[in-house]
Design an enzyme around this catalytic site. Structure first.
Site, PDB file in Angstrom:
ATOM      1  N   PHE C 117      -3.595 -53.369  24.291  1.00 27.66           N
ATOM      2  CA  PHE C 117      -4.078 -52.088  24.808  1.00 27.66           C
ATOM      3  C   PHE C 117      -5.451 -51.806  24.225  1.00 27.66           C
ATOM      4  CE2 PHE C 117      -3.271 -47.900  26.632  1.00 27.66           C
ATOM      5  CZ  PHE C 117      -2.376 -48.225  27.629  1.00 27.66           C
ATOM      6  N   GLN C 231     -10.736 -35.668  25.314  1.00 29.62           N
ATOM      7  CA  GLN C 231     -10.951 -37.044  25.773  1.00 29.62           C
ATOM      8  C   GLN C 231     -11.140 -37.120  27.288  1.00 29.62           C
ATOM      9  OE1 GLN C 231      -7.808 -40.213  25.461  1.00 29.62           O
ATOM     10  NE2 GLN C 231      -9.351 -41.155  24.171  1.00 29.62           N
ATOM     11  N   HIS C 233     -11.608 -39.713  30.599  1.00 32.90           N
ATOM     12  CA  HIS C 233     -11.394 -41.075  31.097  1.00 32.90           C
ATOM     13  C   HIS C 233     -12.417 -41.291  32.212  1.00 32.90           C
ATOM     14  CE1 HIS C 233      -9.565 -44.560  32.908  1.00 32.90           C
ATOM     15  NE2 HIS C 233      -8.787 -44.686  31.864  1.00 32.90           N
ATOM     16  N   LEU C 243      -5.402 -41.073  37.616  1.00 35.90           N
ATOM     17  CA  LEU C 243      -6.109 -42.056  36.817  1.00 35.90           C
ATOM     18  C   LEU C 243      -6.120 -43.429  37.492  1.00 35.90           C
ATOM     19  CD1 LEU C 243      -7.050 -41.653  33.771  1.00 35.90           C
ATOM     20  CD2 LEU C 243      -5.208 -43.224  33.268  1.00 35.90           C
ATOM     21  N   GLU C 246      -8.050 -48.912  33.613  1.00 33.50           N
ATOM     22  CA  GLU C 246      -9.122 -49.798  33.184  1.00 33.50           C
ATOM     23  C   GLU C 246      -8.991 -51.196  33.770  1.00 33.50           C
ATOM     24  OE1 GLU C 246     -10.142 -47.812  29.204  1.00 33.50           O
ATOM     25  OE2 GLU C 246      -9.446 -49.823  28.781  1.00 33.50           O
ATOM     26  N   ARG C 286     -14.952 -46.355  27.039  1.00 32.46           N
ATOM     27  CA  ARG C 286     -14.702 -45.209  27.909  1.00 32.46           C
ATOM     28  C   ARG C 286     -15.749 -44.111  27.786  1.00 32.46           C
ATOM     29  NH1 ARG C 286      -8.266 -43.706  27.363  1.00 32.46           N
ATOM     30  NH2 ARG C 286      -7.474 -45.638  28.263  1.00 32.46           N
ATOM     31  N   HIS C 354      -8.618 -36.037  30.077  1.00 30.68           N
ATOM     32  CA  HIS C 354      -7.354 -36.761  30.004  1.00 30.68           C
ATOM     33  C   HIS C 354      -6.453 -36.245  28.892  1.00 30.68           C
ATOM     34  CE1 HIS C 354      -4.592 -39.948  30.647  1.00 30.68           C
ATOM     35  NE2 HIS C 354      -4.876 -40.630  29.561  1.00 30.68           N
ATOM     36  N   ARG C 389      -8.638 -40.229  20.590  1.00 32.51           N
ATOM     37  CA  ARG C 389      -7.310 -40.838  20.520  1.00 32.51           C
ATOM     38  C   ARG C 389      -7.335 -42.245  21.097  1.00 32.51           C
ATOM     39  NH1 ARG C 389      -3.062 -41.552  24.126  1.00 32.51           N
ATOM     40  NH2 ARG C 389      -4.231 -40.502  25.756  1.00 32.51           N
TER      41      ARG C 389
END
Lengths: 145, 260, 595
Positions: C117, C231, C233, C243, C246, C286, C354, C389
């Site tokens: 991840f 945050q 995205h 969303l 990625e 990001r 996000h 995060r």
């Protein structure tokens, strides 16, 4: 870790002692008429009656056979009346409908797995159709030869 | 594509109305608008008293199920444009067969009671300490119940099932499918407990296999399949209990689990 | 006034709330535990999480490495004692969930599978296909059904915390079904209401995420922490906020401006190649991608739509076969919710809010400075997320700190008396406020949606991806004006039964308070760190700001911002580096040796 050994199922939650007046829709007696899928379901259920009709006709035929050539001739005569032909045609259509709908439902009722992997739906339905074809073919050969 | 469309929305206020009636609103149609967007447009711009549930707008929270032109649908996944031909109208009603609280909001606590009734949690007779690690489960074993674990509790299947409408005590498609999800889970030991609850006319035997639950399910859970498979198993168990009386009851599930 | 009483009361029934409820029940099965949620618990936004949950599971990984990834990812604003506890307990919590039946994806031999991840240097993300949050939430919900001590108040909306004698003693809530306004008293209250993405116009967050718990705590006198860290995205669908993962860029998708030009090459993110290159162009970090979008918009090279400016994500050159094989969920989301087929069409995207790193300030056990009040999950700031995060840390955060808060609240409740009659007077005042200011009030002039949209625009413009003094100062005034106009709100709906308009109005009130706290924290932090980028203060300033912003409410309703030093245990602050140089940098960072 988990200390709860005897799970208890609670009934209605305790806090709903007060309700506003809900509207409770009534289900019409003709609920099955207004939607194609429901109608199809009712026809499928109804088709059982015609499956039974075929059985009854066959039983009557056997009975006529037992009562001698004369009775059998009378029975055959009845079979040629327009009413009997109509009944047979309708019954035949329903029985075909019955067979097809149930064969198509078979994969959903039976989760067949081979070496841990589920068989695709047509692989479960296909044998039913195959047996049907073979038996029909055999009967046709017996009758028509 | 039409620029405007008429939304006929069922309205019911328990403080005012004896029964629901329809109210028409003209709403704009954009390519990316779903039925829920039209409802939000009405609530924000036209009539703030329109009442309905919604949350995630991506088909996973299960809040926004309604009847759209007579079909149970998640309104967040139903494009307005697919109805916007020939000046046709879109009729939005609360999910069928549920008591209506107000407008498009249905009463759900009965569903929650039914869901709880089938014991939808992992039942174990032994609880090894966490230090022993996870219960092993192969991808094939996971695959056996995976489909039945995808239910989002949107209750579209209840609105599609005529048995639910005709017999309100019927436990219903989603709850039985969830029971079967745990029954099929290789880690679970609670099938007997659940079958004791479900092998009844208001449980699996109430289902007449209309199959509509499976057709309308937005997550392809196939509740109809789950119920028929459950019936088959219950019937076989019943036959077995005649062929081998006593065998069924005396079987020690614990030792079976230990050998698993 | 009708009332009911419990030992521990949860506000919110998502991942953190349900985990806390079970933890409290397991402390003592005789405790009476209440879960009060404005939606049925399985509707909570935990359900939308896709990717996974991080927890060290395999032998090639270590707790220290997970700590380091989390702390460096958070730009050294994480409290390191909290991170250490989190990392240590996350695997146990994920394992516990397995024991409760969570259908984790598996290795062929039956063990739990983990995936890689973003930001995690080792494979440690547990997943249940691409619906991890959904399976976790339903597993938790179904497990709570077997605990008799847990009473659920489904579709009850909490409007106020009852505070007397310096401690929280319960809540006032509206039963949506009947419209009854009732006090539910408790010896301890845990807030688990999630984040506040809806304060922004474009967000991946569900409609229910209005910062309710943050505002409830803030109004009751508990401070909020690090609210400026929001945050973004870079690739969300503009209208729905859904969303686009990625992976779409990792497979070779292009980011195009209105001229069809791969604009990222203008922002120091490498040179365009036909095939994807790691850490370059579309595969840059990001925040850098989100920042490039803003710059491109300022140059007038984005596409204007009814839903704001957008750029395009182009997958067409990948072909239907590859898209179906590698990105089926991307195609499904585009087709089902945006009416676009990425095989043939360009996907409109823009940065979307996000996640909220900040929240109600808590210690490592979820306790806030206000006695009897606890918080866990996105609503809380422990803090393990610091200034940014890492993906897949938020789900285990719900579990670890939900369980900790549940246990701590249960222990605290055992030392307290049943709340006395004094709080009922407060509850009655609250009922009168709700009735006179909203339910029975006529003649207001402002629509909820209008004020909400203006608030969202104000926050986006001032506290968006880039911030600077002038717009933040302006936003302070604008928000005060919106607060004033909120007092002149008009409701169409005066019914008691399931009044969602009343609910929206109260949520808007909450969001206005949360918006103010975000803007104030952003205004006072004159440095750039993680998700907080000030154009007028572009550098990180560890001398002044290696500290958490603590925002509290004054008696006159205004706010004040103070600072609390970050807790450092073993990892001294280092550089957070991206791009081609990052590999060498992370190797040569001396602090890494100190681990």
């Amino acid at each position: 870790m988990c200390a709860v050994k005897q799970p208890t199922t609670r009934t209605a939650p305790a806090y709903t002692e007060f309700h506003p007046r809900w509207y409770r829709p009534q289900v019409s007696v003709y609920w099955w008429l207004f939607q194609r899928q429901y109608l199809k379901f009712i026809l499928r259920e109804l088709s059982s009656v015609f499956v039974a009709a075929f059985v009854v006709i066959t039983l009557l035929q056997l009975n006529a056979l037992r009562n001698g050539p004369e009775a059998y001739a009378r029975f055959q005569q009845w079979l040629q009346t327009p009413a009997a032909i109509a009944l047979n045609v309708v019954s035949f259509c329903f029985v075909v409908f019955h067979a097809i709908t149930w064969f198509n439902l078979a994969p959903s009722a039976m989760a067949v797995r081979l070496r841990g992997k589920p068989l695709p739906d047509f692989m479960v339905a296909a044998p039913n159709y195959a047996v049907w074809l073979v038996v029909s073919g055999a009967v046709a050969w017996l009758v028509l030869r | 594509m039409a620029d405007k469309i008429i939304l006929e929305v069922a309205r019911y206020s328990p403080e005012r109305d004896a029964k629901p009636s329809f109210q028409s609103y003209e709403v704009p149609v954009y390519k990316e608008w779903v039925v829920l967007d039209a409802l939000n447009y009405i609530k924000d711009q036209v009539d703030g008293s329109l009442t309905y549930r919604w949350s995630c707008r991506m088909g996973i929270c299960g809040s926004c199920g309604m009847m759209v032109n007579g079909e149970p649908k998640l309104t967040c996944a139903t494009f307005l444009s697919s109805y916007a031909h020939n000046g046709s109208k879109v009729r939005v009603e609360p999910l069928r067969y549920f008591p209506v609280v107000r407008d498009l909001v249905t009463e759900l606590s009965d569903f929650l009671v039914k869901l709880t009734k089938v014991k939808p949690w992992l039942i174990r007779h032994d609880e090894p300490p966490l230090t022993q690690g996870e219960f092993l489960q192969t991808p094939d074993q996971l695959d056996r119940y995976k489909q039945f674990s995808m239910c989002i509790n949107c209750t579209l299947c209840y609105a599609a099932c005529p048995v639910v409408g005709l017999d309100p005590v019927f436990v219903g498609p989603a709850a039985i499918a969830l029971a079967q999800r745990y029954n099929m889970d290789s880690r679970d030991q609670g099938t007997e407990e659940r079958t004791a609850v479900l092998a009844h006319p208001e449980g699996i035997w109430g289902c007449t296999f209309v199959g509509e639950c499976t057709r309308v399910c937005p997550k392809h859970v196939d509740p109809a399949g789950a119920i028929q498979q459950y019936k088959l198993k219950a019937a076989l168990d019943w036959v077995k209990s005649f062929v081998m009386p006593g065998e069924h009851k005396s079987k020690d599930v614990r030792s079976e689990a230990a050998n698993d | 006034m009708e009332a009911s009483s419990h030992d521990v009361l949860l506000v919110g029934g998502g991942g953190a709330g349900l985990r806390a409820a079970i933890a409290a029940a397991e402390v003592n099965l005789k405790l009476s535990i209440a879960v009060v949620s404005k939606v049925y618990p399985m509707r909570s936004h935990t359900v939308s999480a896709e990717g996974g949950a991080a927890g060290v599971a395999k032998s090639d990984d270590s707790l220290d490495e997970h700590c380091y990834d989390t702390i460096s990812g958070g730009d050294w604003l994480c409290d390191q004692d909290a991170v250490e506890a989190f990392v240590k307990e996350a695997p146990q919590e994920l394992l516990q969930l397995e024991r409760w039946g969570c259908p984790w994806s598996r290795e062929p031999d039956g063990h739990i599978a983990v995936r890689a991840f973003g930001g995690m240097k080792k494979r440690r993300t547990w997943f249940a296909a691409d619906k991890t949050g959904f399976h976790m939430l339903h597993t938790l919900f179904q497990t709570t059904l077997k605990y008799p001590p847990i009473t659920r108040y489904d579709e009850w909306f909490v409007t106020k915390l009852l505070v007397d004698d310096g401690r929280v003693q319960g809540v006032v809530a509206i039963e949506l079904m009947s419209g009854k306004i009732r006090a539910i008293t408790a010896k301890a209250v845990i807030l688990c209401t999630g984040g506040c993405g809806r304060v922004f116009p474009f967000t991946t967050n569900a409609n229910i995420k209005n910062g309710d718990g943050m505002a409830l705590a803030y109004r009751a006198g508990a401070p909020l922490k690090d609210m400026e860290f929001v945050q973004y995205h870079p690739t969300g669908l503009p209208f729905t906020g859904i969303l686009i993962t990625e992976a779409a860029r990792a497979e070779g998708g292009y980011m195009l401006n209105k001229d069809g030009y791969r604009y990222l090459q203008d922002y120091n993110l490498g040179t365009p190649q036909p095939k994807p290159v790691l850490r370059s162009m579309e595969l840059g970090p990001r925040d850098r991608l989100s920042q490039a979008f803003v710059k491109e918009d300022q140059k007038g090279r984005t596409i204007q739509t009814p839903y704001g400016p957008i750029v395009h994500l182009d997958l067409r050159h990948l072909g239907e076969k590859l898209i179906n094989a590698k990105l089926p969920f991307v195609r499904e989301l585009c087709q089902k919710y945006q009416n676009i087929d990425p095989v043939r069409e360009l996907i409109p995207v823009r940065p979307v809010v996000h996640y909220m790193m900040g929240g109600v300030s808590t210690d490592i056990d979820g306790a806030t400075p206000l006695a009897g009040l606890y918080a866990a999950g996105e609503v809380a700031c422990v803090s393990i997320n610091g200034a940014n995060r890492l993906g897949s840390n938020s789900l285990p955060e719900c579990l670890v700190f939900g369980a900790r808060a549940g246990r701590a609240a249960a222990a605290y409740a055992a030392t307290q008396q049943v709340p006395d009659g004094k709080v009922f007077a407060q509850a009655n005042d609250e009922r009168r406020r709700l009735e006179t200011q909203f339910l029975f009030r006529t003649g207001g002039h402002e629509r909820i949606a209008t004020i909400r949209e203006e608030m969202q625009k104000t926050v986006e413009t001032s506290a968006g991806i880039y911030r600077e003094h002038a717009s933040l100062a302006k936003a302070t005034h604008q928000l005060r004006e919106l607060q004033r106009r909120f007092g002149d709100i008009s409701l169409d709906d005066h019914s008691r039964t399931f009044n969602t308009e009343l609910e929206s109005a109260l949520e808007l009130g909450f969001m206005l308070d949360v918006a103010e706290s975000i803007v104030q924290c952003a205004l006072h932090r004159t440095e750039s760190r993680g998700a907080h980028q000030r154009t007028d203060y572009p550098a990180r300033d560890d001398n002044k700001f290696l500290a958490h912003s603590i925002v509290s409410r004054n008696f006159d309703g205004s706010s004040r911002v103070e600072y609390l030093p970050v807790k450092i245990t073993r990892w001294a602050p280092g550089e957070r580096v991206y791009g081609e140089t990052s590999k060498e940098q992370s190797k040569s960072t001396p602090i890494r040796q100190a681990v």
